[in-house]
Enzyme design. Structure first.
Site, PDB file in Angstrom:
ATOM      1  N   TYR A  68      33.174  41.359  55.663  1.00 38.18           N
ATOM      2  CA  TYR A  68      32.640  41.804  54.365  1.00 38.18           C
ATOM      3  C   TYR A  68      32.162  43.249  54.473  1.00 38.18           C
ATOM      4  O   TYR A  68      32.500  44.104  53.647  1.00 38.18           O
ATOM      5  CB  TYR A  68      31.495  40.886  53.940  1.00 38.18           C
ATOM      6  CG  TYR A  68      30.822  41.286  52.646  1.00 38.18           C
ATOM      7  CD1 TYR A  68      31.519  41.227  51.436  1.00 38.18           C
ATOM      8  CD2 TYR A  68      29.501  41.715  52.622  1.00 38.18           C
ATOM      9  CE1 TYR A  68      30.903  41.590  50.237  1.00 38.18           C
ATOM     10  CE2 TYR A  68      28.882  42.082  51.431  1.00 38.18           C
ATOM     11  CZ  TYR A  68      29.587  42.016  50.244  1.00 38.18           C
ATOM     12  OH  TYR A  68      28.980  42.378  49.064  1.00 38.18           O
ATOM     13  N   LYS A  82      33.666  46.625  52.498  1.00 38.94           N
ATOM     14  CA  LYS A  82      32.864  47.462  51.602  1.00 38.94           C
ATOM     15  C   LYS A  82      32.786  48.898  52.125  1.00 38.94           C
ATOM     16  O   LYS A  82      32.803  49.854  51.347  1.00 38.94           O
ATOM     17  CB  LYS A  82      31.460  46.872  51.443  1.00 38.94           C
ATOM     18  CG  LYS A  82      31.437  45.564  50.644  1.00 38.94           C
ATOM     19  CD  LYS A  82      31.876  45.801  49.207  1.00 38.94           C
ATOM     20  CE  LYS A  82      31.621  44.606  48.301  1.00 38.94           C
ATOM     21  NZ  LYS A  82      32.064  44.846  46.917  1.00 38.94           N
ATOM     22  N   ASP A 118      44.381  39.383  38.476  1.00 39.62           N
ATOM     23  CA  ASP A 118      43.852  39.274  39.836  1.00 39.62           C
ATOM     24  C   ASP A 118      43.946  40.659  40.484  1.00 39.62           C
ATOM     25  O   ASP A 118      45.052  41.189  40.650  1.00 39.62           O
ATOM     26  CB  ASP A 118      44.709  38.244  40.590  1.00 39.62           C
ATOM     27  CG  ASP A 118      44.261  38.042  42.030  1.00 39.62           C
ATOM     28  OD1 ASP A 118      43.459  38.845  42.538  1.00 39.62           O
ATOM     29  OD2 ASP A 118      44.738  37.062  42.639  1.00 39.62           O
ATOM     30  N   ASN A 155      34.233  46.341  40.490  1.00 34.81           N
ATOM     31  CA  ASN A 155      33.097  45.452  40.776  1.00 34.81           C
ATOM     32  C   ASN A 155      33.538  44.120  41.372  1.00 34.81           C
ATOM     33  O   ASN A 155      32.779  43.514  42.128  1.00 34.81           O
ATOM     34  CB  ASN A 155      32.313  45.207  39.475  1.00 34.81           C
ATOM     35  CG  ASN A 155      31.368  44.031  39.613  1.00 34.81           C
ATOM     36  OD1 ASN A 155      30.305  44.127  40.220  1.00 34.81           O
ATOM     37  ND2 ASN A 155      31.764  42.864  39.061  1.00 34.81           N
ATOM     38  N   ASP A 172      38.544  39.582  34.608  1.00 31.55           N
ATOM     39  CA  ASP A 172      38.143  38.554  35.565  1.00 31.55           C
ATOM     40  C   ASP A 172      39.402  37.796  35.961  1.00 31.55           C
ATOM     41  O   ASP A 172      40.443  37.882  35.304  1.00 31.55           O
ATOM     42  CB  ASP A 172      37.082  37.601  35.006  1.00 31.55           C
ATOM     43  CG  ASP A 172      36.227  36.994  36.141  1.00 31.55           C
ATOM     44  OD1 ASP A 172      35.154  37.540  36.434  1.00 31.55           O
ATOM     45  OD2 ASP A 172      36.672  35.990  36.750  1.00 31.55           O
TER      46      ASP A 172
HETATM   47  N1  LIG Z   1      25.292  39.341  44.736  1.00 35.38           N
HETATM   48  C1  LIG Z   1      24.828  40.141  45.705  1.00 35.38           C
HETATM   49  O1  LIG Z   1      23.772  39.902  46.330  1.00 35.38           O
HETATM   50  C2  LIG Z   1      25.590  41.386  46.055  1.00 35.38           C
HETATM   51  C3  LIG Z   1      25.067  42.251  47.035  1.00 35.38           C
HETATM   52  C4  LIG Z   1      25.760  43.411  47.342  1.00 35.38           C
HETATM   53  C5  LIG Z   1      26.955  43.701  46.694  1.00 35.38           C
HETATM   54  N2  LIG Z   1      27.441  42.812  45.765  1.00 35.38           N
HETATM   55  C6  LIG Z   1      28.721  43.148  45.134  1.00 35.38           C
HETATM   56  O2  LIG Z   1      28.560  43.170  43.730  1.00 35.38           O
HETATM   57  C7  LIG Z   1      29.780  42.759  43.111  1.00 35.38           C
HETATM   58  C8  LIG Z   1      29.510  41.638  42.125  1.00 35.38           C
HETATM   59  O3  LIG Z   1      28.855  40.586  42.799  1.00 35.38           O
HETATM   60  P1  LIG Z   1      28.327  39.290  42.022  1.00 35.38           P
HETATM   61  O4  LIG Z   1      27.163  38.798  42.787  1.00 35.38           O
HETATM   62  O5  LIG Z   1      28.190  39.578  40.568  1.00 35.38           O
HETATM   63  O6  LIG Z   1      29.568  38.312  42.279  1.00 35.38           O
HETATM   64  P2  LIG Z   1      30.014  36.978  41.508  1.00 35.38           P
HETATM   65  O7  LIG Z   1      30.817  36.199  42.491  1.00 35.38           O
HETATM   66  O8  LIG Z   1      28.835  36.321  40.855  1.00 35.38           O
HETATM   67  O9  LIG Z   1      30.987  37.538  40.370  1.00 35.38           O
HETATM   68  C9  LIG Z   1      32.182  38.183  40.714  1.00 35.38           C
HETATM   69  C10 LIG Z   1      33.206  37.984  39.612  1.00 35.38           C
HETATM   70  O10 LIG Z   1      34.419  38.597  40.106  1.00 35.38           O
HETATM   71  C11 LIG Z   1      35.509  37.738  39.790  1.00 35.38           C
HETATM   72  N3  LIG Z   1      36.577  37.935  40.768  1.00 35.38           N
HETATM   73  C12 LIG Z   1      36.581  37.516  42.061  1.00 35.38           C
HETATM   74  N4  LIG Z   1      37.760  37.808  42.625  1.00 35.38           N
HETATM   75  C13 LIG Z   1      38.504  38.427  41.670  1.00 35.38           C
HETATM   76  C14 LIG Z   1      39.822  38.942  41.648  1.00 35.38           C
HETATM   77  N5  LIG Z   1      40.614  38.845  42.721  1.00 35.38           N
HETATM   78  N6  LIG Z   1      40.286  39.523  40.490  1.00 35.38           N
HETATM   79  C15 LIG Z   1      39.494  39.589  39.391  1.00 35.38           C
HETATM   80  N7  LIG Z   1      38.239  39.071  39.357  1.00 35.38           N
HETATM   81  C16 LIG Z   1      37.754  38.509  40.477  1.00 35.38           C
HETATM   82  C17 LIG Z   1      34.924  36.333  39.885  1.00 35.38           C
HETATM   83  O11 LIG Z   1      35.712  35.406  39.152  1.00 35.38           O
HETATM   84  C18 LIG Z   1      33.515  36.526  39.311  1.00 35.38           C
HETATM   85  O12 LIG Z   1      33.476  36.278  37.923  1.00 35.38           O
HETATM   86  C19 LIG Z   1      30.722  42.362  44.248  1.00 35.38           C
HETATM   87  O13 LIG Z   1      31.562  43.450  44.559  1.00 35.38           O
HETATM   88  C20 LIG Z   1      29.783  42.080  45.399  1.00 35.38           C
HETATM   89  O14 LIG Z   1      30.387  42.221  46.651  1.00 35.38           O
HETATM   90  C21 LIG Z   1      26.789  41.687  45.420  1.00 35.38           C
END
Ligand SMILES: NC(=O)c1ccc[n+]([C@@H]2O[C@H](COP(=O)([O-])OP(=O)(O)OC[C@H]3O[C@@H](n4cnc5c(N)ncnc54)[C@H](O)[C@@H]3O)[C@@H](O)[C@H]2O)c1
Length: 259
Positions: free
Chosen positions: A160, A164, A66, A89, A40
């Protein structure tokens, strides 16, 4: 034949695993026996998940970096070595539960950059850094978490969606180049999930007008939970997934369909 999924002896790096979908992935991989590197951006988040996994009897270590910083990614991956499974992810879907988006006609390159840097370049950096070892060991699994926004398009979410869709195209190319080395690469495409990122939508137990409007588009009228994609990811990462590659598999409650 009994279906057994055992990832004992495998090391899995899961990016953005400090909360939400990534945390669910980390729990599933640890319970399947893999050693999990919990990445993270925030060390506090990664450490909490590592402690949770240890408490449940799993093997885990924090890997704080990062994903947008290629030097940091290569150094961290070299330090942890021999990664068998990468789950891209970490994502940026827009701050504050999808706020901060808008019509593409009113956007600027500065607005697009945060999406492309994390969702596309982050996946490229991590994939590039793990591939040489996977090629050498002739086994590897790369799973990238994408979004139905990238498959279907999304009004007010063009950058976005583009980030993706770009990551999904990367996966297909990696699959073609590296299948001969025993490496598979697949995408899991998510619909709307209930995670800290989207929590404002569900704050009234899904009864808000906005939540109701979203769920009307889903055959199964609930948001996804981090468990929903996690078990598919474990299957893809196992030896049972050895002939599944280059695919984008929706885990989306029937929001849209793969034909
Ligand atoms: N939540 C949704 O509805 C949804 C829908 C479709 C796709 N997604 C995808 O699923 C994945 C996870 O989503 P989520 O809802 O758990 O997101 P979230 O924001 O709740 O968690 C994402 C985590 O990634 C970490 N992060 C962000 N940028 C980072 C970086 N540069 N380096 C390392 N860590 C980093 C953040 O600190 C956070 O802990 C993402 O790729 C998101 O695009 C989510």
């Amino acid at each position: 034949m009994t279906l057994q999924i055992d990832l004992t002896g495998r090391r899995a790096l899961i990016t953005g695993a400090g909360q939400g979908v990534g945390r669910g992935l980390a729990q599933a991989f640890a319970s399947a026996g893999a050693e999990v590197l919990v990445n993270d951006l925030f060390d506090g988040r990664a450490e909490v998940v590592v402690e949770e996994l240890h408490a449940a009897g799993g093997q885990a270590r924090a890997a704080v970096f990062d994903v947008t910083d290629f030097d940091a990614v290569t150094k961290a991956i070299a330090a942890h070595s021999d990664i068998d499974i990468l789950v891209n992810n970490a994502g940026n879907a827009g701050a504050e539960g999808f706020a901060g988006r808008g019509p593409f006609a009113e956007s600027t390159p500065a607005d697009w950059e945060p999406y492309l840097r994390v969702n596309l370049y982050g996946a490229m950096h991590c994939t590039r850094a793990v591939l040489p070892t996977m090629i050498e060991q002739k086994w590897g699994r790369i799973i990238t978490i994408v979004s139905d926004a990238g498959r279907a398009g999304e009004a007010n979410g063009a950058a976005y969606a583009a980030s993706k869709a770009g990551a999904a195209g990367l996966t297909r190319s990696i699959a073609l180049e590296n299948g001969r080395y025993g490496i598979t690469a697949n995408n899991i495409s998510l619909g709307t999930m209930r995670t800290p990122l989207t929590e404002p939508l569900w704050a009234e137990h899904g009864d808000s007008p906005q939540a109701k409007a979203i769920l009307q588009n889903y055959a199964i009228r609930r948001p996804g939970s981090p468990d929903d994609p996690a078990h598919l990811a474990v299957l893809l990462a196992s030896n049972h997934g050895s002939w599944i590659t280059g695919q984008t598999i929706p885990v989306n409650g029937g929001y849209s369909f793969a034909l």
